[in-house]
Enzyme design. Structure first.
Site, PDB file in Angstrom:
ATOM      1  N   ALA A   1      43.950  30.427  38.840  1.00  0.00           N
ATOM      2  CA  ALA A   1      43.666  31.332  39.951  1.00  0.00           C
ATOM      3  C   ALA A   1      43.731  32.772  39.465  1.00  0.00           C
ATOM      4  CB  ALA A   1      44.661  31.116  41.089  1.00  0.00           C
ATOM      5  N   ASP A   2      42.967  33.617  40.134  1.00  0.00           N
ATOM      6  CA  ASP A   2      43.017  35.037  39.810  1.00  0.00           C
ATOM      7  C   ASP A   2      42.599  35.829  41.041  1.00  0.00           C
ATOM      8  OD1 ASP A   2      43.395  36.911  37.367  1.00  0.00           O
ATOM      9  OD2 ASP A   2      41.646  37.712  38.387  1.00  0.00           O
ATOM     10  N   GLN A   3      42.977  37.093  41.056  1.00  0.00           N
ATOM     11  CA  GLN A   3      42.635  37.960  42.180  1.00  0.00           C
ATOM     12  C   GLN A   3      42.301  39.345  41.656  1.00  0.00           C
ATOM     13  OE1 GLN A   3      45.738  39.435  44.975  1.00  0.00           O
ATOM     14  NE2 GLN A   3      44.630  38.267  46.507  1.00  0.00           N
TER      15      GLN A   3
ATOM     16  N   LYS B   1      41.736  30.429  32.723  1.00  0.00           N
ATOM     17  CA  LYS B   1      43.128  29.986  32.796  1.00  0.00           C
ATOM     18  C   LYS B   1      43.204  28.464  32.951  1.00  0.00           C
ATOM     19  CE  LYS B   1      44.677  34.279  34.997  1.00  0.00           C
ATOM     20  NZ  LYS B   1      45.152  34.892  36.266  1.00  0.00           N
TER      21      LYS B   1
ATOM     22  N   ALA C   1      40.066  33.897  43.462  1.00  0.00           N
ATOM     23  CA  ALA C   1      39.327  32.787  42.873  1.00  0.00           C
ATOM     24  C   ALA C   1      40.273  31.656  42.507  1.00  0.00           C
ATOM     25  CB  ALA C   1      38.581  33.250  41.619  1.00  0.00           C
TER      26      ALA C   1
END
Length: 202
Positions: free
Chosen positions: A78-80, A62, A115
């Protein structure tokens, strides 16, 4: 008022209201420019299976994609991911899938892997992954139905069908981990990187 010292605002490669709120509350001047990548395709082509690795990959991708189209800008991706043992959950597609996720999670401890990555001109400058452990209460069908009625469409906007900062707090008996990790953005680590780049005034 902003503590941001960059010539142009930080770019957040996300439309997440929670992540936008965290940056705004920290007085970081930013613009939102969602990456709109096909997350499931990126994940499938990577061959990765560990939840933390997947979250890190998606955060990097991203940030990279948006930084290419926003030259010279610092871009945050960001990611989860949510993992219950070996099972990785995605955002529920509707109320029925949300109910299925809650039934699977009830009475168990699951992990949230959050993250964050920063890129500039397509180059990765920083990345970090953190973990929070969440133990959900035992929930009966009536309790799940009542929660879904009260939460409404919001259950489809987050993996696990809950937002801890809202009604989701009613679902848990134990929480271990950083508040910002749970909301999907390891903020303290991000701010430490930005300070190291002399981009913050405090």
């Amino acid at each position: 008022m902003t503590l941001w010292r960059g010539q142009e605002p930080l770019v957040l490669a996300s439309q997440s209201k929670a992540r936008q709120m965290l940056l705004a509350n920290a007085h970081i001047g930013f613009e939102s420019d969602p990456a709109d990548i096909d997350e499931r395709a990126v994940q499938a082509s990577s061959g990765l299976s560990a939840p933390g690795d997947i979250a890190g990959l998606l955060a990097r991708e991203k940030a990279r994609v948006v930084s290419v189209r926003r030259p010279s800008r610092y871009v945050v991706g960001a990611d989860q991911t949510l993992a219950l043992g070996a099972r990785i959950f995605n955002k529920p597609a509707g109320r029925a899938q949300a109910a299925d996720q809650l039934r699977a999670l009830a009475g168990h401890c699951h992990e949230l892997h959050a993250a964050v990555a920063v890129a500039r001109d397509g180059k990765l400058l920083f990345e970090h992954v953190s973990i929070a452990r969440m133990t959900m209460r035992q929930l009966g069908h009536a309790e799940i139905d009542r929660y879904l009625e009260e939460a409404g469409d919001a259950v489809t906007s987050s993996v696990g069908a809950y937002q801890l900062e809202g009604l989701g707090i009613h679902l848990f008996e134990r929480i271990e981990g950083d508040h910002f990790t749970i909301l999907g953005l390891p903020l303290r680590e991000l701010l430490a990187f930005l300070r190291g780049e002399h981009l913050l005034s405090i």
